[in-house]
Design an enzyme around this catalytic site. Structure first.
Site, PDB file in Angstrom:
ATOM      1  N   HIS A  57       0.811  -1.216   0.000  1.00 24.00           N
ATOM      2  CA  HIS A  57       0.000   0.000   0.000  1.00 24.00           C
ATOM      3  C   HIS A  57       0.847   1.270   0.000  1.00 24.00           C
ATOM      4  O   HIS A  57       0.404   2.305  -0.474  1.00 24.00           O
ATOM      5  CB  HIS A  57      -0.945   0.017   1.202  1.00 24.00           C
ATOM      6  CG  HIS A  57      -2.160  -0.817   0.989  1.00 24.00           C
ATOM      7  ND1 HIS A  57      -2.171  -2.171   1.191  1.00 24.00           N
ATOM      8  CD2 HIS A  57      -3.408  -0.496   0.549  1.00 24.00           C
ATOM      9  CE1 HIS A  57      -3.379  -2.644   0.905  1.00 24.00           C
ATOM     10  NE2 HIS A  57      -4.139  -1.655   0.509  1.00 24.00           N
ATOM     11  N   GLY A  58       2.050   1.180   0.545  1.00 24.60           N
ATOM     12  CA  GLY A  58       2.888   2.370   0.534  1.00 24.60           C
ATOM     13  C   GLY A  58       4.219   2.118   1.212  1.00 24.60           C
ATOM     14  O   GLY A  58       4.318   1.292   2.124  1.00 24.60           O
TER      15      GLY A  58
END
Lengths: 472, 378
Positions: free
Chosen positions: A324-325
């Site tokens: 996601h990041g």
């Protein structure tokens, strides 16, 4: 370009659909689809389109060679090459900054000199792109699918604009046949338009409205009182759901209008009565991807010890967080969910099952909502402060967030939890079904037009329109 | 059935493309909506702009502003927001009680929000103000501040929720007045005047952000009386007609009301006072040369001064640096040299300032004067 931009809605989509409709064969339609997809990506990321094209073409030939070979050693080598190419791009563009910054901090704390580093820009959609290319290489390697004959078809599979930027993650074996042989039915196209307008409504009317109200509070957490902190985090929970599921609806809808069937990505996740169930309903294409390409190869449930099982779960969710990041808050968010999945296996799932459904749904929703704090706030000290605010039981004054936001909250609750009721479930089935009856078709088409019109008015008369999910 | 579906689908596509076609026809055509906002214009873009994303952002804005029927949708949207939520889609403007319109920043100032930041900014300017004032005094010239009221300070009870808010005893203008008094700098305190004198007619119109024309006339009268008192000369005579009452605002008296872009405008329910007046300069030789540095409040007064030559040599510097005068025919901007030269050129320097903006007093005039003066000494 984003789906909720006026450029897309007024110019790109109508022209794409009109030309697509009037082209005679799937072959020519594919060429048009690919050209417009390249234009679509180049509009938003002109510097990266060449990298994307080059790497996709190279990958196509690597996988072709892999497939043509009977030598298992050679097949493995080419698979590794393909994986290195795709994961290497992801590692460089998405994670290099993170690792270098952390290495620099470590060096600095140990008293060593740091080095200069020019920050790498993140190409949009690279996480989705990488996962799709991986499914192609792996599915072909596992002989679960045969590779495409034309590089242009492969480029279309990877770069197809509806799902290129924010999913759903379409696995190769789910779409391989549709790429070359698909039947385009008008009633299905009309249902696609309806689905698209539903997504647009979720994004523009619900998510954007909530976002415009709650976003300023995140930049001044110190000033938040506990009451408003809860309002803000509930608002964010709904915003991210309607933003992301709205985008998925739009992608699925455009796919349908072009004759493709993309997998579903959300199934009323907030009515889950455990975290395990939540992950079967939230971002389903990521969940199943992680299960089939990471969890099961690690041994999945069929392992000798519980310790190993828990390790597998934790590892998969750590990776999910990192996907996601590239930042510590996403890693923590992944660990948070991994931990609750382990607790589910230990006792939590049974405990929740013993409760009335409404209570277990509420508890699960609260756990998920609390996890959004670390998901949203990158600065961990600020995230900690936000948690402090949530659990300081002193001042529950709630400010006037405005009528528009109140309606958005009400719609969020209705659409977010309606599937808990029988009538809500029936409505959902009705909305998602490909109807052929003329009355239903006309009803859905006219309401789609009205919804699109309202959204266009909202978009052209207000300027706040960011997507959340583009960072991933 | 399939044929019917096909007809509906193709009809839908044609409808979508019709909207594309109609929108493309008006790409770049200026909007007729009222108010100040950046309008995109149609134009070529460079490859640099394309690669850094500016061209795409520009096209997005352009397509937003030129969506088929855009102006109508905006007014409909505004109407909805106002009627349902009592919300106005004009930057910073809020609706108060009885249809009074306010700017939010003025309300914030009444509540003392940002006061400490304002005090810091004012503190930085004080030394330069004193320096400029001394410089003027050595040349027998005078610096005069015109402290103008913000609407929120004259009609606080018309602000929604005012009774539940904390209002501090002291505001930033009090700090300013204290400073001016300590340094013997002249202030014409119109805030105090309008706060403490009950007028027969509104000082601010309900739908305006500036003083009413009626109040502007009083300010002009006061300025001219001040000059007469200062010079001890009979400089002007006056011609006034009777006051005419009207519900139809004139000039800027509904300047906010005009930019709301509503289908059904907020009704005007107050009587505003108007009277024709004329100030004549009777002493054409001795009227002083006056520089006015001010904000938009002065635009209501400037035409009278300019048209009737009420000052000798006169210039109006609007906010930061735009210069206006009867003699200036092209757009001119001030610079440090022009600022320093003003010390010699004018007998009076009037600095008009809103009581909520005193931390921006002079808009860097004092800083420029001082820096240029010191530069000359090097």
């Amino acid at each position: 370009m984003v789906f909720s931009s006026t450029t897309f809605l007024i110019y790109f989509l109508p022209i794409f659909l009109l030309v697509y409709q009037w082209l005679p064969s799937n072959r020519i339609k594919n060429v048009w689809f690919l050209s417009t997809s390249i234009f679509f990506y180049a509009w938003g990321a002109p510097k990266f389109v060449f990298i994307l094209l080059a790497s996709t073409i190279i990958d196509f030939f690597l996988v072709k060679t892999l497939h043509d070979s009977e030598d298992s050693g050679k097949r493995k080598r080419f698979l590794i090459l393909s994986l290195c190419l795709n994961l290497g791009l992801l590692a460089y563009f998405k994670y290099a900054n993170f690792f270098v910054e952390n290495a620099q901090q470590l060096l600095s704390s140990l008293g060593f000199e740091t080095f200069t580093w020019v920050k790498v820009l993140l190409p949009i959609g690279i996480s989705f792109y990488t996962f799709q290319t991986l499914t192609y290489s792996i599915d072909v390697y596992r002989r679960k699918a045969t590779p495409l004959k034309n590089v242009s078809d492969y480029l279309l599979y990877i770069m197809m604009f509806p799902q290129l930027i924010a999913g759903p993650i379409v696995r190769y074996n789910e779409i391989a046949q549709q790429l070359t042989d698909r039947k385009i039915l008008s009633h299905s196209q009309l249902q696609g338009f309806f689905r698209f307008s539903m997504g647009l409504f979720k994004k523009v009317i619900i998510a954007n409205t909530l976002g415009s109200v709650i976003e300023p509070y995140f930049s001044n957490i110190e000033a938040l009182n506990p009451g408003m902190a809860w309002v803000v985090i509930f608002g964010y929970a709904f915003q991210i759901y309607f933003d992301f599921s709205g985008y998925s609806d739009m992608a699925i809808g455009i796919g349908k209008m072009a004759g493709f069937k993309f997998p579903e990505n959300f199934n009323s996740p907030y009515i889950s009565s455990s975290i395990t169930e939540f992950w079967k309903r939230w971002h389903m294409t990521l969940g199943t991807w992680m299960r089939d390409y990471l969890y099961i190869p690690l041994g999945g449930n069929r392992v000798n010890s519980k310790g190993r099982l828990y390790f597998n779960l934790s590892f998969v969710f750590l990776m999910s967080g990192l996907w996601h990041g590239a930042s510590w808050n996403f890693i923590l968010w992944g660990i948070f969910h991994g931990l609750f999945l382990i607790l589910d296996r230990l006792f939590l799932s049974n405990f929740l099952k013993s409760m009335p459904k409404i209570l277990s749904v509420w508890l699960t929703f609260m756990i998920v909502t609390l996890s959004w704090v670390i998901f949203k706030i990158e600065d961990l000290s600020q995230a900690y402060l936000f948690y402090q605010k949530l659990f300081t039981f002193s001042n529950f004054e709630i400010y006037n967030v405005g009528g528009g936001a109140m309606i958005a909250f009400a719609l969020s609750i209705i659409f977010g939890f309606s599937a808990l009721t029988k009538i809500g479930k029936k409505c959902e089935i009705f909305l998602l079904k490909d109807h052929q009856k003329l009355g239903f078709v006309l009803l859905k088409t006219s309401s789609s037009l009205l919804i699109c019109w309202v959204c266009l008015i909202e978009l052209t008369t207000s300027s706040f329109n960011p997507f959340i999910y583009f960072r991933f | 059935m399939n044929v019917t579906h096909k007809i509906i689908w193709n009809g839908l596509l044609l409808l979508l493309v019709f909207v594309t076609y109609k929108s493309s026809l008006v790409l770049g055509v200026p909007s007729k909506l009222k108010g100040a906002y950046a309008q995109e214009t149609k134009g070529d873009f460079t490859s640099d702009e394309y690669f850094n994303g500016k061209a795409q952002a520009k096209f997005d804005r352009l397509s937003q502003q030129n969506f088929f029927g855009h102006d109508l949708w905006v007014t409909l949207h505004n109407e909805w927001d106002y009627r349902i939520w009592n919300h106005l889609n004009v930057h910073e403007v809020v609706v108060g009680e009885d249809g009074y319109l306010f700017e939010q920043s003025y309300i914030d100032n009444l509540y003392g929000i940002h006061r400490f930041a304002q005090m810091e900014r004012l503190e930085e300017r004080k030394e330069n103000i004193v320096f400029t004032d001394s410089l003027l005094k050595t040349k027998s010239k005078q610096l005069v501040f015109l402290l103008m009221p913000a609407k929120s300070f004259l009609y606080p009870d018309k602000i929604s929720g005012y009774k539940n808010e904390f209002v501090p005893d002291k505001h930033i203008h009090d700090d300013f007045l204290k400073f001016a008094k300590a340094n013997e700098i002249k202030v014409l305190n119109f805030l105090d005047y309008f706060q403490n004198h009950k007028l027969g007619h509104p000082a601010f119109p309900k739908q305006g952000i500036h003083l009413s024309k009626y109040a502007e006339t009083m300010v002009l009268d006061s300025l001219l009386s001040f000059l007469e008192a200062e010079t001890a000369l009979d400089l002007y005579d006056y011609e006034f007609t009777d006051i005419e009452m009207s519900q139809q605002p004139r000039g800027r008296d509904d300047d906010i009301g005009q930019v709301l872009n509503l289908i059904n405008p907020i009704p005007l329910t107050e009587e505003l006072a108007y009277r024709e007046f004329k100030f004549n300069r009777v002493d054409t030789l001795n009227t002083p040369d006056v520089l006015v540095i001010g904000d938009s409040s002065f635009w209501g007064i400037y035409p009278n001064i300019s048209n009737y030559y009420l000052f000798g040599n006169h210039e109006f510097w609007y906010r930061k640096n735009e210069m206006f005068s009867i003699d200036i025919t092209t757009q001119m901007y001030t610079d440090p040299q022009i600022c320093l030269a003003s010390i010699e050129k004018f007998d009076y320097v009037f600095i008009m300032i809103n009581n909520t903006d005193v931390d921006f007093v002079g808009w860097n005039y004092f800083e420029k004067v001082k820096s240029e003066f010191l530069k000359g000494l090097e």
